[in-house]
Scaffold this motif. Structure first.
Motif, mmCIF file in Angstrom:
data_model
loop_
_atom_site.group_PDB
_atom_site.id
_atom_site.type_symbol
_atom_site.label_atom_id
_atom_site.label_comp_id
_atom_site.label_asym_id
_atom_site.label_seq_id
_atom_site.Cartn_x
_atom_site.Cartn_y
_atom_site.Cartn_z
ATOM 1 N N THR A 80 0.841 -1.199 0.000
ATOM 2 C CA THR A 80 0.000 0.000 0.000
ATOM 3 C C THR A 80 0.879 1.252 0.000
ATOM 4 O OG1 THR A 80 -0.079 -0.024 2.411
ATOM 5 C CG2 THR A 80 -1.845 -1.181 1.253
ATOM 6 N N GLU A 81 0.241 2.401 -0.196
ATOM 7 C CA GLU A 81 0.989 3.661 -0.226
ATOM 8 C C GLU A 81 1.679 3.930 1.104
ATOM 9 O OE1 GLU A 81 -1.011 7.170 -1.696
ATOM 10 O OE2 GLU A 81 -2.125 5.941 -3.140
ATOM 11 N N ILE A 111 8.549 -6.223 -4.404
ATOM 12 C CA ILE A 111 7.437 -5.340 -4.040
ATOM 13 C C ILE A 111 7.381 -4.157 -4.997
ATOM 14 C CG2 ILE A 111 6.498 -3.855 -2.237
ATOM 15 C CD1 ILE A 111 7.907 -5.606 -0.191
ATOM 16 N N ILE A 112 8.547 -3.593 -5.245
ATOM 17 C CA ILE A 112 8.600 -2.381 -6.097
ATOM 18 C C ILE A 112 8.974 -2.791 -7.515
ATOM 19 C CG2 ILE A 112 9.736 -0.163 -6.414
ATOM 20 C CD1 ILE A 112 10.236 -0.162 -3.363
ATOM 21 N N LYS A 154 6.719 3.922 4.458
ATOM 22 C CA LYS A 154 7.527 3.345 5.533
ATOM 23 C C LYS A 154 8.850 2.816 4.989
ATOM 24 C CE LYS A 154 4.809 3.127 9.318
ATOM 25 N NZ LYS A 154 5.151 3.827 10.534
ATOM 26 N N ILE A 155 8.797 2.153 3.809
ATOM 27 C CA ILE A 155 10.008 1.604 3.199
ATOM 28 C C ILE A 155 10.996 2.728 2.899
ATOM 29 C CG2 ILE A 155 10.916 0.494 1.120
ATOM 30 C CD1 ILE A 155 8.361 -1.225 1.113
ATOM 31 N N ASN A 173 12.909 3.026 6.755
ATOM 32 C CA ASN A 173 13.706 1.804 6.573
ATOM 33 C C ASN A 173 12.976 0.595 7.191
ATOM 34 O OD1 ASN A 173 15.982 0.602 5.480
ATOM 35 N ND2 ASN A 173 17.079 0.634 7.432
ATOM 36 N N THR A 174 11.655 0.522 6.910
ATOM 37 C CA THR A 174 10.787 -0.485 7.521
ATOM 38 C C THR A 174 10.015 -1.244 6.442
ATOM 39 O OG1 THR A 174 10.501 0.930 9.452
ATOM 40 C CG2 THR A 174 8.899 -0.815 9.161
ATOM 41 N N LEU A 175 9.991 -2.575 6.570
ATOM 42 C CA LEU A 175 9.175 -3.414 5.695
ATOM 43 C C LEU A 175 7.881 -3.760 6.421
ATOM 44 C CD1 LEU A 175 11.922 -5.860 4.435
ATOM 45 C CD2 LEU A 175 10.852 -4.060 3.104
ATOM 46 N N VAL A 176 6.781 -3.869 5.661
ATOM 47 C CA VAL A 176 5.476 -4.172 6.254
ATOM 48 C C VAL A 176 4.989 -5.502 5.689
ATOM 49 C CG1 VAL A 176 3.151 -3.334 6.695
ATOM 50 C CG2 VAL A 176 5.009 -1.704 6.358
ATOM 51 N N PHE A 177 4.650 -6.441 6.582
ATOM 52 C CA PHE A 177 4.195 -7.775 6.187
ATOM 53 C C PHE A 177 2.858 -8.086 6.833
ATOM 54 C CE2 PHE A 177 8.811 -8.181 5.847
ATOM 55 C CZ PHE A 177 8.949 -8.796 4.617
#
Length: 154
Positions: free
Chosen positions: A81-82, A153-154, A87-88, A92-96
């Motif tokens: 999501t946006e 992801i990107i 966050k990425i 410097n955070t990944l979301v799972f």
């Protein structure tokens, strides 16, 4: 008398006819006597009887135990999501999205093993739809943007 054979003396007791009548009566009515136990105490104790071992005809549960969570089961999929992209890039955070039964230590181990990166901290929350979301903050040596490109992801 010469040449005469001496016979055995007759026994005292029942003759064959009375024995046969007694056997017929016993066969018809039964000859065993019932033994009644005398109880001297005021409480009745149920007599100990034969206890058979349990031998079920079928398994009580058709399925075995559930498998434990492995690294692939813990991490379901990364969020794209946006807000997750922000966050990425900035934190410097990944979301799972992760398995609801997993805890922070398991999530950290799964991320470190699958993507070969070090994590600084893991924050989790349970969304209103019942899924668990994990924010995995990476150490300064690893860039979340590079890892996200590697994952796809990107």
């Amino acid at each position: 008398k010469a040449g005469a054979v001496a016979m055995a003396p007759k026994r005292k007791g029942k003759d064959a006819k009375s024995k046969a009548e007694a056997a017929a009566k016993a066969a018809l009515h039964g000859s065993a006597r019932r033994h009644r136990r005398k109880y001297y105490g005021v409480t009745f104790h149920k007599p100990k009887t034969l206890k058979m071992k349990v031998a079920p005809k079928y398994a009580k549960n058709s399925l075995g135990r559930m498998q434990k969570l492995d690294h692939y089961a813990i991490l379901r999929y990364p969020l794209t999501t946006e807000s997750a992209m922000k966050k990425i890039e900035e934190n410097n955070t990944l979301v799972f999205i992760v398995d609801i039964r997993s805890n922070k230590r398991q999530i950290r181990d799964a991320v470190e093993k699958m993507y070969e990166i070090q994590t600084r901290k893991v924050n989790t929350l349970i969304r209103p739809d019942g899924q668990k979301k994990a924010y995995v903050r990476l150490t300064a040596e690893h860039d979340a943007l590079d890892v996200a490109n590697k994952i796809g992801i990107i």
